[in-house]
Enzyme design. Structure first.
Site, PDB file in Angstrom:
ATOM      1  N   HIS A  26       0.839  -1.198   0.000  1.00 49.42           N
ATOM      2  CA  HIS A  26       0.000   0.000   0.000  1.00 49.42           C
ATOM      3  C   HIS A  26       0.877   1.252   0.000  1.00 49.42           C
ATOM      4  CE1 HIS A  26      -2.392  -3.290   1.655  1.00 49.42           C
ATOM      5  NE2 HIS A  26      -3.482  -2.628   1.296  1.00 49.42           N
ATOM      6  N   HIS A 261      -3.921   3.388  -3.364  1.00 46.44           N
ATOM      7  CA  HIS A 261      -4.068   2.809  -2.022  1.00 46.44           C
ATOM      8  C   HIS A 261      -3.384   1.462  -1.871  1.00 46.44           C
ATOM      9  CE1 HIS A 261      -5.867   1.445   1.737  1.00 46.44           C
ATOM     10  NE2 HIS A 261      -6.205   0.337   1.109  1.00 46.44           N
ATOM     11  N   GLU A 409     -18.350  -3.362  24.188  1.00 44.02           N
ATOM     12  CA  GLU A 409     -17.623  -4.634  24.290  1.00 44.02           C
ATOM     13  C   GLU A 409     -16.391  -4.697  23.397  1.00 44.02           C
ATOM     14  OE1 GLU A 409     -21.815  -5.617  25.644  1.00 44.02           O
ATOM     15  OE2 GLU A 409     -20.942  -4.467  23.975  1.00 44.02           O
ATOM     16  N   HIS A 471     -29.946 -13.805  24.369  1.00 44.18           N
ATOM     17  CA  HIS A 471     -28.943 -13.713  25.427  1.00 44.18           C
ATOM     18  C   HIS A 471     -28.395 -15.086  25.836  1.00 44.18           C
ATOM     19  CE1 HIS A 471     -30.247  -9.624  25.549  1.00 44.18           C
ATOM     20  NE2 HIS A 471     -29.516  -9.332  26.603  1.00 44.18           N
TER      21      HIS A 471
END
Length: 659
Positions: A26, A261, A409, A471
């Site tokens: 890159h 890129h 999280e 859950h």
């Protein structure tokens, strides 16, 4: 050409030559970001290649890890153990210069990056560690911890949600020694970012509580230098410096284009870029002697900074011997206490959910292992993950070691990696096991880096009950067990929970403690045998007819099922297997003593996916498992509905025996 520009060009063309030789890489970021990278490394970054693990070094994180060739060029020029030959081996098998920066391969790479955004979150962990450790150890005249964390990121990093989660928390915490250099070129792989990323990034970071600065021209070294200086002066807020650049800057036809890129420029384009820059050297991978001489003086000053710190720390040892002893303990791989022979540690009794057993163990560990630091994704009371004798970390109480991560999280997981890699701390994090899906990308990076982060993952099965299938983790044990280098431990009671914590604190790499919500009886035969990953908790006279293998809450079902089988004259051995990974590390003699290969009648019992269990039960065995999603109801009703009863265990064993 002045020496600064010549050095910047050297960085650019070392990067491009490596990419060209590899025919992969890159070049866009190195060409656009070389001026800011040079300015940071030459004028601000407190590092020394002679002592790459100097505790008070500044940390540099290339969050945009696809620009790795630029990082390798910098490491070479700044004296690290990375030769021109290593640069020539870019992206090749077994080289020190892999396609994205990998922690542990070459000094100076502080964290593995590449998955965009995670590097920013790792950096928040570095900055959090510095601020906390400074509060613990610094004394007047002795700034033992006084370093900055710098990040170089791009548009892609700031599109990823994990960077937003982490930046929000960093602003709330007031981590003033965190500085992000944003390579703002408005280009991503698919083209101009206006199609998907049209927001005002600085306004967003203003809202997070950051200082935000703008450098209009990414080639202006003086402006970049001034912005970094201003960022360092604000110790109450992290800083985002937006630096406007052009991707592939200086490439004749690819400057500012997405084509710069992720592919080599090509020989003709690279030659044109060198000509336009006034680069007259024909040899590839060339470093002008003027550049080496120029950088030698800079490196000498950096070494003096490190030497001054070493001298100060020697005086600190004399002035504060107890603190210095504590500092040594914090930075040792060895536990400061003999837990293996501490009977109180192993005496976790009663009918308790293993999350509650874990809480008991954690409270015992808190005064014994002072460099524990951790918290939960807003589930501390449910995860039982709060150290009750410790304060919470905040900008006002940086000595606190309980951390409010908020409902984040993914960021929590990546931040914890930074805490671990910084050194001096033993981090843990916590959440509901089902939300390990949100954590997974960060857990994977921990495994790749062997970062010793402990994850307390509670509410481990359909035993969650009324919250229902959203859950109730089903496939999650199999997912984490499938990850190379990751240790999963699902204890069946308090004794095994103590063993799980001991393993987590003493093993290399990351560990998940998978814990129940429902109460479980403490079994009389469990204990330190769990340190082997799998062991016999109930045996028979003579050779068993069948072996029942279980984990967590299902061990007690296997025990009860073996009693029912005994009533029919069938001898059933019960094996608790809290950790497949640890069991597989034992020698063959031990493994065969637990699971002898001449007993082919086997049943595995686990209220989760059957995936992975067939290696232990074989073609002749069976698995009592949860190969569907759960339902919303009280836990005991769900266990009956889905067949997790002693009777079902016995019937499954009988079906195996009668095949």
């Amino acid at each position: 050409m002045d020496l600064q520009q010549l050095t910047i060009n050297t960085i650019k063309f070392l990067s491009a030559d490596a990419i060209e030789k590899a025919k992969s890489g890159h070049p866009g970021l190195p060409f656009g970001a070389a001026p800011m990278a040079y300015t940071l490394w030459a004028n601000h970054l407190a590092i020394t290649a002679k002592h790459p693990k100097w505790p008070n070094r500044d940390r540099f994180v290339l969050s945009a890890g696809h620009g790795s060739s630029m990082l390798y060029a910098l490491l070479h020029l700044f004296g690290y153990d990375l030769s021109i030959e290593d640069l020539k081996a870019f992206r090749q098998l077994d080289s020190k210069t892999p396609g994205h920066p990998e922690y542990g391969i070459v000094p100076g790479v502080e964290t593995t990056t590449g998955p965009l955004g995670q590097g920013i979150a790792n950096a928040v962990g570095f900055a959090l560690a510095e601020n906390h450790l400074a509060a613990i150890f610094n004394r007047e005249g002795f700034p033992i911890y006084d370093h900055y964390t710098y990040v170089l990121c791009g548009d892609g990093c700031l599109m990823e949600g994990v960077s937003s989660e982490a930046a929000s928390l960093a602003g709330t915490m007031g981590l003033g020694k965190l500085i992000v250099l944003y390579d703002s070129n408005n280009i991503s792989i698919e083209g101009d970012t206006e199609t998907a990323f049209g927001e005002n990034v600085r306004m967003r970071f203003d809202a997070y509580g950051w200082q935000t600065l703008l450098v209009e021209d990414g080639r202006d070294v003086a402006a970049i230098d001034a912005a970094i200086t201003a960022a360092k002066a604000d110790l109450n807020r992290p800083t985002l410096i937006e630096i406007k650049t052009k991707i592939g800057a200086g490439a004749p036809t690819k400057e500012g284009k997405a084509s710069a890129h992720g592919e080599p420029l090509g020989a003709e384009e690279l030659a044109g870029a060198k000509k336009a820059a006034g680069w007259t050297y024909e040899e590839s991978f060339y470093v002008p002697q003027e550049v080496r001489d120029f950088l030698a003086g800079i490196l000498e000053e950096k070494e003096k900074t490190e030497q001054a710190w070493e001298a100060m720390f020697a005086q600190y040892r004399q002035a504060y011997p107890e603190l210095a002893k504590q500092w040594d303990s914090y930075h040792s791989d060895e536990l400061p206490v003999d837990l293996l022979n501490n009977e109180d540690f192993w005496h976790v009794e009663g009918k308790l959910a293993t999350r509650s057993s874990s809480e008991k163990v954690l409270q015992m560990l808190s005064p014994l292992v002072p460099n524990l630091m951790g918290g939960s994704a807003d589930l501390g009371p449910s995860n039982k993950s709060v150290m009750k004798d410790r304060a919470y970390y905040s900008s006002k109480t940086p000595e606190g070691s309980n951390v409010h991560f908020g409902v984040r999280e993914f960021a929590m997981t990546a931040i914890a990696s930074g805490l671990a890699l910084h050194g001096g701390l033993r981090p843990y994090i916590a959440g509901f096991f089902v939300f390990s899906d949100y954590m997974k990308a960060g857990l994977r990076m921990q495994a790749i880096m062997e970062a010793p982060v402990i994850s307390i993952l509670t509410h481990d099965s359909i035993g969650v009950g009324e919250d229902g299938p959203t859950h109730q983790p089903v496939e999650h044990l199999a997912a984490l067990r499938s990850m190379p280098g990751y240790t999963v431990i699902r204890p069946c009671d308090g004794h095994e929970t103590a063993a799980a914590w001991y393993l987590a604190l003493t093993r290399k790499g990351p560990t998940a403690l998978v814990l129940s919500r429902q109460n479980l009886e403490t079994l009389p035969t469990t204990g330190k045998g769990a340190l082997k990953g799998g062991y016999i908790v109930k045996d028979t006279d003579g050779k068993p007819d069948v072996i029942l293998i279980a984990t967590g809450s299902e061990v007690q079902l296997a025990m009860a099922g073996s009693d029912l089988l005994a009533e029919q004259g069938i001898k059933a051995r019960v094996v608790s297997m809290p950790s497949m990974e640890v069991f597989e590390e034992q020698d063959a003699v031990y493994r065969l003593s637990v699971l002898p290969d001449d007993v082919r009648a086997r049943v595995a019992v686990e209220a989760a996916s059957s995936f992975g269990w067939h290696k232990y039960v074989g073609l002749d065995g069976a698995v009592l498992s949860m190969d569907q999603f759960g339902a919303s109801a009280p836990a005991d009703q769900l266990m009956k509905k889905f067949g997790f009863t002693a009777q079902a265990v016995a019937e499954k064993a009988l079906s195996v025996l009668h095949r």
